[in-house]
Design an enzyme around this catalytic site. Structure first.
Site, PDB file in Angstrom:
ATOM      1  N   GLY A 183       0.847  -1.212   0.000  1.00  0.00           N
ATOM      2  CA  GLY A 183       0.000   0.000   0.000  1.00  0.00           C
ATOM      3  C   GLY A 183       0.864   1.236   0.000  1.00  0.00           C
ATOM      4  N   ASN A 184       0.259   2.370   0.288  1.00  0.00           N
ATOM      5  CA  ASN A 184       1.037   3.615   0.391  1.00  0.00           C
ATOM      6  C   ASN A 184       0.432   4.502   1.473  1.00  0.00           C
ATOM      7  OD1 ASN A 184      -0.944   5.522  -0.914  1.00  0.00           O
ATOM      8  ND2 ASN A 184      -0.659   4.060  -2.581  1.00  0.00           N
ATOM      9  N   TYR A 185       1.096   5.624   1.745  1.00  0.00           N
ATOM     10  CA  TYR A 185       0.719   6.472   2.885  1.00  0.00           C
ATOM     11  C   TYR A 185      -0.415   7.456   2.605  1.00  0.00           C
ATOM     12  CZ  TYR A 185       5.082   4.927   5.069  1.00  0.00           C
ATOM     13  OH  TYR A 185       6.074   4.198   5.619  1.00  0.00           O
ATOM     14  N   ALA A 194      -4.145   7.630  -4.808  1.00  0.00           N
ATOM     15  CA  ALA A 194      -2.792   7.118  -5.034  1.00  0.00           C
ATOM     16  C   ALA A 194      -2.925   5.620  -5.329  1.00  0.00           C
ATOM     17  CB  ALA A 194      -1.938   7.358  -3.802  1.00  0.00           C
TER      18      ALA A 194
END
Ligand code: CTP
Length: 415
Positions: free
Chosen positions: A225-227, A293
């Site tokens: 995943g991402n932030y 994102a």
């Protein structure tokens, strides 16, 4: 006695339901005009607004909480703590709840404190915490109103973009005749409704927004995943609602708190889910703003069972996900407007411009990770908008709520 035009205007407001479901926080301060708060609440409620009331402690000498709570159908807040239970009253939540704050009456004392940022009661703390429009209705005696200090405070509050509900002229509580009477509730309703009717510029438009990260599963307990926090996209969705649009928000796995209740929310997890939800919704939309994102790659294989620790090295094969924005760019009809984001760390302008062309966008919102005020999880952002005709607009670092306004104002010029 209401004039013919006033009655006609109120009827029109009622028919258009301009304040329907608007959350109004009414601040009542300690002046004789506090009794007018009762009729103001009735008018607001009749107009479909939801009303919460915060009184200064002194206001309670002029009007009873029972009257205000019965009319507003909500508990009245007057202190930082509920006296019976000791429970803390969250002024930040109250401020964020409101679509607008109306301080009526606004005494000379409260106006001075608002102008100076003082915060010795719950109403002032709520005022300082809020980021919605604030209306204030000065109400005081003639000489107090004419005093240079009061005049200066009104000018200061207007410089904060607070909206004055101008005092009227007439007989004052002291028996003197002159300016200083609180603006009549019917006039307050007119001014506030007028403010909101001007802001429903996107009425009749349906707009898709996506936000947040995507999670690409590796096994039943792990993901890539991402932030991304989704804050920018949520601010965009809320601002679109404020301007009257129907909003569909496809949101990755982050909290959906702080969203306007009118937003139609679709929660998804992976890039593939994002693609399916967005491509389905886009067919019924006038525009789409894709701020999510989305992961560019996902694990080639998703294990059914938890991957066990064995060798010292573990190589993960990744395969490309679908580019949601690019797919919508190929589906887009001439009447639809498509907006993308570009998150860059180098050669920012050129990279964003090439994404704009490659993905068939009307404009792209560039975020540079090199700007201090921009990036994942922050409450501020700094953007440059690049249009397909080559024009660009660079904005200062601002709260995401205000960045959303800038983006949507540019969108409006395309619709
Ligand atoms: N985007 C998308 N689907 C993807 C990847 C990106 O819809 N699989 C969208 C994003 O929502 C954003 C825009 O494409 O609106 C640009 O995303 P960004 O991450 O800046 O660029 P990429 O196209 O992924 O290219 P790169 O990662 O190489 O910079």
């Amino acid at each position: 006695m209401k004039s013919f035009w006033q009655r006609r205007f109120i009827l029109e407001i009622l028919q258009k339901k301009i304040l329907n479901r608007k959350k109004i926080l009414l601040g009542v301060t300690g002046g004789i005009a506090a009794y007018k708060a009762a009729s103001l609440i009735r008018l607001l409620i009749k107009n479909g607004a939801e009303v919460k009331v915060v009184c200064t402690p002194n206001a309670l000498n002029f009007v009873t909480p029972l009257t205000l709570s019965t009319l507003s159908k909500n508990a009245i807040y007057s202190h930082f703590f509920v006296q019976e239970t000791g429970e803390w009253v969250n002024h930040v939540e109250l401020g964020k709840w409101a679509d607008a704050i109306i301080i009526a009456p606004a005494t000379a004392n409260t106006m001075a404190k608002m102008a100076d940022g003082l915060c010795d009661n719950l109403l002032l703390a709520t005022y300082l915490s809020a980021d919605c429009p604030v209306f204030f209705a000065p109400a005081m005696d003639l000489d107090m109103y004419l005093h240079p200090a009061s005049k200066k405070n009104i000018i200061t509050l207007k410089s904060f973009e607070n909206i004055e509900l101008p005092a009227g002229t007439g007989e004052l509580a002291s028996g003197l005749i002159g300016k200083g009477r609180m603006c009549e509730p019917e006039t307050i309703l007119e001014i506030v409704s007028d403010y909101f009717s001007k802001s429903i510029s996107l009425e009749g438009k349906t707009i898709l927004v996506n936000a947040g990260p995507t999670y690409e599963k590796l096994d039943p307990v792990r993901f890539i995943g991402n932030y991304s926090s989704g804050k920018m996209g949520k601010a965009i969705a809320n601002e679109l609602c404020n301007r009257g649009a129907k909003v569909i928000l496809v949101l990755g796995p982050v909290k959906s708190d702080g969203l306007d209740t009118r937003v139609e929310l679709i929660k998804i997890e992976s890039a593939q889910d994002m693609y399916e939800a967005c491509s389905k919704a886009f067919t019924q939309c006038d525009a789409a703003i894709l701020s999510a994102a989305v992961a560019d790659y996902r694990p080639a294989v998703r294990a059914d069972q938890k991957i066990k620790k064995k060798a010292d090295n573990y190589n993960l094969e990744l395969i490309k996900t679908v580019d949601v924005l690019k797919s919508l760019g190929t589906m887009k009809t001439p009447n639809q407007v498509l907006i993308g984001f570009a998150l860059e760390t180098e050669n920012e302008f050129n990279n964003a411009q090439s994404k704009l062309k490659k993905k068939n966008l009307d404009f792209i919102v560039l975020n540079s990770m090199n700007d201090k005020g921009a990036g994942f999880g922050k409450d501020t952002n700094k953007i440059t908008i690049i249009e397909k005709n080559g024009k660009s607009h660079t904005f200062d670092t601002k709260p995401k709520k205000d960045v959303a306004k800038d983006i949507i104002t540019v969108l409006e010029s395309h619709l």
